[in-house]
Design a protein around this motif. Structure first.
Motif, PDB file in Angstrom:
ATOM      1  N   LEU A 385     156.943  24.659  22.657  1.00  0.00           N
ATOM      2  CA  LEU A 385     157.157  25.940  21.855  1.00  0.00           C
ATOM      3  C   LEU A 385     158.378  25.581  21.108  1.00  0.00           C
ATOM      4  CD1 LEU A 385     156.610  28.566  19.704  1.00  0.00           C
ATOM      5  CD2 LEU A 385     158.325  29.213  21.193  1.00  0.00           C
ATOM      6  N   LEU A 386     159.581  25.027  21.381  1.00  0.00           N
ATOM      7  CA  LEU A 386     160.560  23.720  21.111  1.00  0.00           C
ATOM      8  C   LEU A 386     160.394  22.526  20.844  1.00  0.00           C
ATOM      9  CD1 LEU A 386     163.585  24.991  23.933  1.00  0.00           C
ATOM     10  CD2 LEU A 386     162.881  26.292  21.678  1.00  0.00           C
ATOM     11  N   ALA A 387     159.979  21.720  21.378  1.00  0.00           N
ATOM     12  CA  ALA A 387     159.232  20.976  20.732  1.00  0.00           C
ATOM     13  C   ALA A 387     158.044  21.088  19.078  1.00  0.00           C
ATOM     14  CB  ALA A 387     158.686  19.830  21.794  1.00  0.00           C
ATOM     15  N   VAL A 388     158.232  22.235  19.168  1.00  0.00           N
ATOM     16  CA  VAL A 388     156.891  22.256  17.724  1.00  0.00           C
ATOM     17  C   VAL A 388     156.597  21.938  16.251  1.00  0.00           C
ATOM     18  CG1 VAL A 388     157.712  24.884  17.001  1.00  0.00           C
ATOM     19  CG2 VAL A 388     155.314  23.978  16.932  1.00  0.00           C
ATOM     20  N   GLU A 389     158.289  21.087  15.856  1.00  0.00           N
ATOM     21  CA  GLU A 389     158.548  21.068  15.102  1.00  0.00           C
ATOM     22  C   GLU A 389     158.504  19.027  14.832  1.00  0.00           C
ATOM     23  OE1 GLU A 389     161.965  22.283  12.059  1.00  0.00           O
ATOM     24  OE2 GLU A 389     162.989  22.355  14.077  1.00  0.00           O
ATOM     25  N   SER A 390     158.569  18.973  15.775  1.00  0.00           N
ATOM     26  CA  SER A 390     158.349  17.221  15.974  1.00  0.00           C
ATOM     27  C   SER A 390     157.107  17.114  15.524  1.00  0.00           C
ATOM     28  CB  SER A 390     158.240  16.547  17.710  1.00  0.00           C
ATOM     29  OG  SER A 390     157.503  15.317  18.220  1.00  0.00           O
ATOM     30  N   TYR A 391     156.779  15.736  14.529  1.00  0.00           N
ATOM     31  CA  TYR A 391     155.998  15.441  14.211  1.00  0.00           C
ATOM     32  C   TYR A 391     154.640  14.798  15.212  1.00  0.00           C
ATOM     33  CZ  TYR A 391     152.533  12.597  10.678  1.00  0.00           C
ATOM     34  OH  TYR A 391     151.927  12.319  10.268  1.00  0.00           O
ATOM     35  N   ASP A 392     155.286  14.454  16.204  1.00  0.00           N
ATOM     36  CA  ASP A 392     154.002  13.647  17.287  1.00  0.00           C
ATOM     37  C   ASP A 392     153.663  14.786  18.237  1.00  0.00           C
ATOM     38  OD1 ASP A 392     154.477  11.046  16.268  1.00  0.00           O
ATOM     39  OD2 ASP A 392     156.278  10.729  17.425  1.00  0.00           O
ATOM     40  N   GLU A 393     154.138  15.885  17.885  1.00  0.00           N
ATOM     41  CA  GLU A 393     154.001  16.876  19.473  1.00  0.00           C
ATOM     42  C   GLU A 393     152.760  18.301  19.396  1.00  0.00           C
ATOM     43  OE1 GLU A 393     153.228  19.859  21.721  1.00  0.00           O
ATOM     44  OE2 GLU A 393     153.226  20.466  19.459  1.00  0.00           O
ATOM     45  N   PRO A 394     151.558  17.888  19.705  1.00  0.00           N
ATOM     46  CA  PRO A 394     150.054  17.907  19.117  1.00  0.00           C
ATOM     47  C   PRO A 394     149.743  19.432  18.633  1.00  0.00           C
ATOM     48  CG  PRO A 394     150.364  17.545  21.281  1.00  0.00           C
ATOM     49  CD  PRO A 394     151.191  17.613  21.114  1.00  0.00           C
ATOM     50  N   THR A 395     150.539  20.349  19.172  1.00  0.00           N
ATOM     51  CA  THR A 395     150.542  22.019  18.676  1.00  0.00           C
ATOM     52  C   THR A 395     150.217  21.834  17.291  1.00  0.00           C
ATOM     53  OG1 THR A 395     151.761  22.553  20.751  1.00  0.00           O
ATOM     54  CG2 THR A 395     151.498  24.360  18.198  1.00  0.00           C
ATOM     55  N   GLU A 396     149.525  22.491  16.416  1.00  0.00           N
ATOM     56  CA  GLU A 396     149.226  23.061  15.582  1.00  0.00           C
ATOM     57  C   GLU A 396     149.004  24.689  15.091  1.00  0.00           C
ATOM     58  OE1 GLU A 396     146.509  20.447  13.118  1.00  0.00           O
ATOM     59  OE2 GLU A 396     146.562  19.124  14.107  1.00  0.00           O
ATOM     60  N   ILE A 397     148.233  25.219  16.341  1.00  0.00           N
ATOM     61  CA  ILE A 397     148.938  26.959  15.898  1.00  0.00           C
ATOM     62  C   ILE A 397     149.107  27.273  17.433  1.00  0.00           C
ATOM     63  CG2 ILE A 397     146.734  28.566  16.249  1.00  0.00           C
ATOM     64  CD1 ILE A 397     144.612  26.578  15.421  1.00  0.00           C
ATOM     65  N   VAL A 398     149.961  28.627  16.884  1.00  0.00           N
ATOM     66  CA  VAL A 398     150.940  29.717  17.041  1.00  0.00           C
ATOM     67  C   VAL A 398     150.455  30.539  17.723  1.00  0.00           C
ATOM     68  CG1 VAL A 398     152.705  30.394  18.450  1.00  0.00           C
ATOM     69  CG2 VAL A 398     152.891  27.751  17.503  1.00  0.00           C
ATOM     70  N   ILE A 399     149.815  31.005  18.600  1.00  0.00           N
ATOM     71  CA  ILE A 399     149.241  32.851  18.824  1.00  0.00           C
ATOM     72  C   ILE A 399     150.442  33.428  19.486  1.00  0.00           C
ATOM     73  CG2 ILE A 399     147.799  34.057  19.863  1.00  0.00           C
ATOM     74  CD1 ILE A 399     146.274  31.544  20.134  1.00  0.00           C
ATOM     75  N   HIS A 400     151.329  34.445  18.657  1.00  0.00           N
ATOM     76  CA  HIS A 400     152.656  35.174  19.235  1.00  0.00           C
ATOM     77  C   HIS A 400     151.071  36.870  19.710  1.00  0.00           C
ATOM     78  CE1 HIS A 400     154.779  37.167  16.730  1.00  0.00           C
ATOM     79  NE2 HIS A 400     154.640  36.747  15.542  1.00  0.00           N
ATOM     80  N   VAL A 401     152.862  37.805  20.170  1.00  0.00           N
ATOM     81  CA  VAL A 401     152.364  38.817  20.274  1.00  0.00           C
ATOM     82  C   VAL A 401     153.433  39.084  19.428  1.00  0.00           C
ATOM     83  CG1 VAL A 401     151.986  41.331  21.254  1.00  0.00           C
ATOM     84  CG2 VAL A 401     150.641  38.525  22.437  1.00  0.00           C
ATOM     85  N   ASN A 402     154.700  39.249  20.337  1.00  0.00           N
ATOM     86  CA  ASN A 402     155.482  39.608  19.664  1.00  0.00           C
ATOM     87  C   ASN A 402     156.734  39.488  19.969  1.00  0.00           C
ATOM     88  OD1 ASN A 402     156.781  42.412  18.300  1.00  0.00           O
ATOM     89  ND2 ASN A 402     157.456  43.231  19.680  1.00  0.00           N
ATOM     90  N   MET A 403     157.262  38.002  20.581  1.00  0.00           N
ATOM     91  CA  MET A 403     158.189  37.635  21.395  1.00  0.00           C
ATOM     92  C   MET A 403     158.901  36.763  20.064  1.00  0.00           C
ATOM     93  SD  MET A 403     156.603  35.907  24.751  1.00  0.00           S
ATOM     94  CE  MET A 403     158.423  34.765  25.381  1.00  0.00           C
ATOM     95  N   LEU A 404     158.467  36.309  18.656  1.00  0.00           N
ATOM     96  CA  LEU A 404     158.668  35.472  17.685  1.00  0.00           C
ATOM     97  C   LEU A 404     159.316  36.100  17.040  1.00  0.00           C
ATOM     98  CD1 LEU A 404     156.056  32.722  17.593  1.00  0.00           C
ATOM     99  CD2 LEU A 404     157.882  32.686  19.392  1.00  0.00           C
ATOM    100  N   LYS A 405     160.563  36.895  16.918  1.00  0.00           N
ATOM    101  CA  LYS A 405     161.321  37.104  16.165  1.00  0.00           C
ATOM    102  C   LYS A 405     163.202  36.720  15.412  1.00  0.00           C
ATOM    103  CE  LYS A 405     159.912  42.080  17.256  1.00  0.00           C
ATOM    104  NZ  LYS A 405     159.789  43.335  17.913  1.00  0.00           N
ATOM    105  N   GLU A 406     163.297  37.400  14.847  1.00  0.00           N
ATOM    106  CA  GLU A 406     164.523  36.296  14.589  1.00  0.00           C
ATOM    107  C   GLU A 406     165.035  35.211  15.721  1.00  0.00           C
ATOM    108  OE1 GLU A 406     165.429  40.770  13.881  1.00  0.00           O
ATOM    109  OE2 GLU A 406     164.624  39.829  15.358  1.00  0.00           O
ATOM    110  N   GLY A 407     165.749  34.612  15.136  1.00  0.00           N
ATOM    111  CA  GLY A 407     166.255  33.073  15.523  1.00  0.00           C
ATOM    112  C   GLY A 407     165.254  32.085  15.909  1.00  0.00           C
ATOM    113  N   TRP A 408     163.883  32.593  16.009  1.00  0.00           N
ATOM    114  CA  TRP A 408     163.211  30.874  16.393  1.00  0.00           C
ATOM    115  C   TRP A 408     163.028  30.095  15.352  1.00  0.00           C
ATOM    116  CZ3 TRP A 408     156.904  30.697  15.186  1.00  0.00           C
ATOM    117  CH2 TRP A 408     156.586  29.464  15.685  1.00  0.00           C
ATOM    118  N   ASP A 409     163.832  29.411  15.074  1.00  0.00           N
ATOM    119  CA  ASP A 409     164.375  28.432  13.521  1.00  0.00           C
ATOM    120  C   ASP A 409     163.243  27.170  13.838  1.00  0.00           C
ATOM    121  OD1 ASP A 409     165.609  27.234  12.308  1.00  0.00           O
ATOM    122  OD2 ASP A 409     167.641  27.337  13.118  1.00  0.00           O
ATOM    123  N   VAL A 410     162.229  26.855  13.122  1.00  0.00           N
ATOM    124  CA  VAL A 410     161.940  26.065  12.480  1.00  0.00           C
ATOM    125  C   VAL A 410     161.211  26.027  10.982  1.00  0.00           C
ATOM    126  CG1 VAL A 410     160.571  26.419  14.963  1.00  0.00           C
ATOM    127  CG2 VAL A 410     159.671  27.366  13.014  1.00  0.00           C
TER     128      VAL A 410
END
Length: 930
Positions: A385-410
């Motif tokens: 999750l912390l590396a999701v901004e990296s161009y080389d990191e493979p993640t393209e889809i993030v599924i979340h329930v209720n954890m990503l509220k304020e402060g997830w700075d991407v």
């Protein structure tokens, strides 16, 4: 250093945005003007009331601190940068007053971990980056996990930044109450000889910083921390209100904070270009009632992927076209899926990674973020999750329930698929906040780069209606017009003549006289230049003289300009020719006028011509017209190369998608369907490529078919049928061709065996321009209240500018104009067409319009200011090379005529200051051809 200078220094070194800088200025005013805020002993109810009253005059929205200590709330919209503002607050309070102890509260584990990272010197988002003192002695970061092993740092002379998670403190307080014992933070520490709480409470300079304070304002933990009685509390939030819970009449109602001193809402952030433009997306003619809940969910997921894939390619195109810089990377967008609960999230994870979902192409590219993970799985989840901004990191889809509220700075979240039941307002508030941040800091002007897409087939019209409500969190601020008092609007259009023309009362070629602005006086107000000729008759003769001078400047003799420079116009023989031509052009009636003027002893034509030339020479800078002509044949084209198609992963589609911007109401179509079926797959791309002016089918057929073939081969690696290939190439052929064309531009070549420099004019008359102005013309020394809006203002009152008024794109340009007004002999901001400077941008050659041109005693200067971070950008270097070449050619011509050489200056913004000199800037930042 004065306190005001400390504020300016911190703002500059941390590159604060205007809302952040304004917040810092407000904190400075409060602490500086109300000394009691700096007194740890002044905390009685009467003293707090006196402080509130003192602040209320400056901050009308502050009515109560709402705590047992002074607490100020700074409400800044999501995406503007509250964490960086924390660093600015700490830097200022330490530099101005020597405060060394800070206690930062996070509302949850996600923000707690992020804050620890952002306060660590090795972080790319380090909040103190640029503060010289903290470079050598960074603040000591003490956390809720290691405070028991830390002692006081008072002997080390550094500063402490304590970072704690209020959720953990809440649980400790509740557990301690049940067990009738003290919470952990209040227990004895063997390292300190007292509890850590007692240690903090004993500090007389403790500043409490509360991040996202609306999340825990009345929690058990914050009530416990009130006993710390800090010197000052600083609250940061995007939503300065809490939901009412005090009874049946208040439940569901919002209760506004009473201690707000800075309010910068989301509507302002969208207007000022600090966050993305949110848009809600659905299919054309879509009827959600015709689908089951499960089918609707699948459609939204698939359409989200389609939008995501198209966005991915457009972002890559933008990077290749205009944002590419050495050392930078393109933006990898990702899609956020909001699930109902952890069971639903797991089901979505299995669906998206299955072979039935686009052939399993997203296997390994999805992460599930919720409370169901623990141990090693949780650590891996957080790492990805912390590396999701990296161009080389493979993640393209993030599924979340209720954890990503304020402060997830991407900054790279571009598509949101909400699958949790919610009303339209909740959908807007909870969804868009995570995706508003812009990858390039400000809007680029390219819609797809500046847009956040929300897939809401079942809520489309509801969201549109909600966004139009007066209290919508994303609605733009209202435009309120005052009653008509007969004074009229202050918005006006100014047709700007060069100063010489304004003084003479004449017009430049192609311009029109402004009604009621005789001789350019009325329209410029107090900035109007002094007029030379007092009567209409004299101005008529001067007008003809200026027309003749413009004509004579274009004449050539013996392969060279007939008039080498404006200074040559002062020669008696040249003035005699000008006078003769003026007399010949005067109409019979005007000819009679000349006789009357001469008989009355008033200025004859020769005198008017002499004065006209003198004004022109005094108030212009000679800009020669330079042409570079090839002597032999020019060979140009594109070299063969291998396409980079690694980020193209379009998915077949059934129906076109339509999106609507929630601010502008503008509609956008995604993946418009092709109406022509091609027999050869490559033709879908070739037919789009040959629409570009620089791609000739006859000359480039072999290359473009080879490139189209590479693209087709790429899509065949994951598409199974011919129908899918036709679907992709038919729907996305234009987008694919755009990406290929951009890559072609990187491989363009031009071979000129020999060229000839032709000087067609020794000088070019200055051009007129037009401005819109709001209010009065400002003096140059007056900085705008909001620097980001400087382009709205017009400045005047110059003594050395070649135009009576000017506009600036940035405050850096205004400051540089102050320097030129002091040091230069003459200066101005050129308009399009004033220079014949063109630079290479792929296969295109756009015109380059520099920021300034100036004349000193020794040189003529072309000056460009750029943000320091952009100095090495490709287009900046291409413009600099073209301008340096122009200066080299202009210098050779000027020296041959006994004139001054030309220099090109490329100046970083942070080198522009009021105490800088033109000589120093020219010595340090002039560029020559390598």
């Amino acid at each position: 250093m004065s306190l005001e200078n400390i504020v300016r220094s911190v703002s500059g070194r941390l590159s604060l945005r205007e809302p952040q800088a304004e917040s810092l200025r407000r904190l400075h005013w409060a602490v500086d003007q109300v000394p009691a805020l700096r007194d740890a002993k002044a905390r009685s109810a009467e003293e707090l009331k006196a402080m509130q009253d003192a602040l209320a005059g400056q901050f009308p929205t502050l009515a109560d601190f709402e705590r047992d200590f002074p607490s100020l709330c700074f409400a800044l919209a999501t995406g503007v940068g509250k964490t960086r503002l924390m660093g600015a607050f700490i830097s200022y309070l330490h530099a101005a007053y020597g405060y060394r102890h800070f206690f930062v509260l996070a509302p949850n584990l996600t923000i707690y971990d992020k804050l620890i990272g952002d306060f660590s010197p090795n972080s790319p988002k380090y909040v103190f980056k640029g503060i010289a003192e903290f470079a050598s002695t960074p603040p000591e970061v003490i956390t809720g996990d290691n405070y028991e092993q830390r002692g006081s740092l008072s002997l080390l002379g550094g500063i402490e930044v304590n970072i704690f998670n209020i959720s953990k403190i809440n649980s400790e307080v509740r557990g301690a109450q049940l067990q009738k014992r003290s919470p952990k933070i209040k227990r004895l520490s063997e390292y300190l000889g007292q509890s850590y709480f007692e240690y903090l409470a004993g500090l007389d300079d403790l500043v409490l910083i509360m991040d996202e304070s609306h999340r825990y304002r009345a929690s058990a933990g914050i009530r416990s921390l009130n006993e710390l009685r800090p010197l000052l509390g600083l609250e940061l939030t995007a939503t300065p209100f809490v939901e009412g819970t005090g009874g049946r009449t208040s439940v569901g109602k919002t209760i506004a904070f009473k201690n707000v001193v800075m309010d910068y809402p989301l509507a302002r952030a969208i207007e000022d270009g600090f966050v993305k433009e949110p848009a809600v997306v659905t299919q054309q003619n879509f009827d959600p009632s015709a689908h089951s809940a499960g089918a609707l969910e699948t459609i939204k997921l698939q359409d989200g992927v389609r939008v995501h894939e198209e966005t991915k390619v457009h972002l890559l195109n933008y990077y290749q076209n205009s944002a590419q810089q050495p050392g930078s990377s393109p933006v990898k967008p990702f899609m956020l899926v909001i699930a109902r609960d952890t069971t639903h999230a797991a089901q979505l994870m299995a669906t998206i990674e299955s072979n039935d979902f686009f052939g399993g192409r997203y296997k390994g590219k999805v992460i599930q973020v919720d409370s169901s993970r623990s141990g090693a799985e949780e650590e891996e989840m957080i790492r990805r999750l912390l590396a999701v901004e990296s161009y080389d990191e493979p993640t393209e889809i993030v599924i979340h329930v209720n954890m990503l509220k304020e402060g997830w700075d991407v900054t790279n979240l571009y598509t949101i698929v909400p699958l949790r039941a919610a009303n339209a307002r909740t959908l807007i508030e909870q969804s868009i906040g995570r995706g508003l941040r812009l990858p390039y800091g400000r809007k680029t002007g390219v819609d797809v780069v500046d847009r956040l897409n929300i897939i809401a087939h079942d809520k489309f019209q509801e969201v549109i209606d909600e966004a139009g409500r007066g209290d919508s969190p994303i609605r733009m601020q209202a435009l309120v017009l005052t009653p008509d008092t007969g004074s009229g609007s202050t918005l006006k259009s100014i047709s700007v003549q060069p100063t010489a023309n304004a003084m003479l009362g004449t017009l430049t070629a192609g311009s029109q006289q402004v009604p009621g602005a005789n001789a350019g006086g009325a329209q410029y107000g107090t900035a109007a230049p002094t007029t030379v000729f007092k009567t209409d008759e004299q101005r008529q003769i001067a007008q003809v003289a200026m027309d003749v001078i413009a004509e004579i400047s274009r004449e050539r003799q013996g392969g060279q300009p007939f008039v080498a420079s404006t200074q040559a116009l002062t020669q008696a023989s040249i003035q005699q020719q000008i006078t003769q031509r003026v007399q010949e052009r005067m109409l019979p009636k005007q000819g009679d006028l000349l006789g009357v003027l001469a008989s009355e002893g008033r200025s004859p034509v020769a005198d008017i011509v002499q004065k006209t030339v003198a004004v022109l020479v005094e108030h212009t800078i000679d800009i020669p017209r330079i042409l570079v002509k090839p002597k032999g044949p020019v060979k140009s084209g594109y070299k063969a190369f291998k396409l980079d198609l690694s980020k193209m992963n379009f998915q077949p589609q059934d129906m076109a998608l339509v999106g609507q911007g929630l601010k502008t109401g503008k509609q956008v179509l995604y993946g418009q369907s092709s109406t022509v079926l091609e027999s050869q797959l490559e033709n879908y791309i070739v037919r789009e490529l040959i629409n570009y002016d620089d791609v000739s089918y006859d000359e480039h057929a072999e290359l473009i078919y080879a490139l189209a073939g590479q693209a087709v081969a790429h899509f065949k690696t994951y598409l199974q049928t011919d129908d899918e290939l036709h679907n992709i190439l038919g729907n996305y052929g234009k987008t694919i061709a755009e990406n290929i064309h951009l890559q072609m531009a990187l491989h363009y070549y031009e071979d000129i065996s020999e060229s000839e420099i032709v000087i067609s004019q020794g000088f070019t008359p200055l051009k007129h321009c037009a401005f819109t102005a709001e209010g009065d013309i400002l003096p140059l020394h007056q900085a705008p209240d909001e620097k980001g809006k400087i382009a709205q203002y017009v400045y005047g009152g110059f003594s050395k500018c070649a135009y009576p008024v000017q506009k600036f794109h940035s405050d850096t340009e205004r400051v540089l104009a102050c320097v030129l007004e002091r040091d230069a002999l003459r200066w101005f901001r050129p308009v399009a067409g004033q220079f014949n400077i063109y630079y290479r941008s792929g296969a295109n050659q756009p015109e380059y319009v520099p920021d300034f041109v100036a004349a000193t005693a020794d040189h003529n200067l072309i000056i460009e200011t750029k943000a320091a971070k952009d100095m090495e950008a490709g287009d900046v270097k291409a413009k600099a090379d073209a301008a340096a070449t122009w200066c080299k050619n202009a210098s050779e011509y000027s020296r041959a005529q006994g004139g001054k050489p030309w220099k090109y200056l490329l100046v970083p913004h942070d080198a522009v200051a009021h105490n800088a000199t033109v000589t120093a800037l020219a010595g340090r930042y002039s560029l020559s051809l390598s």
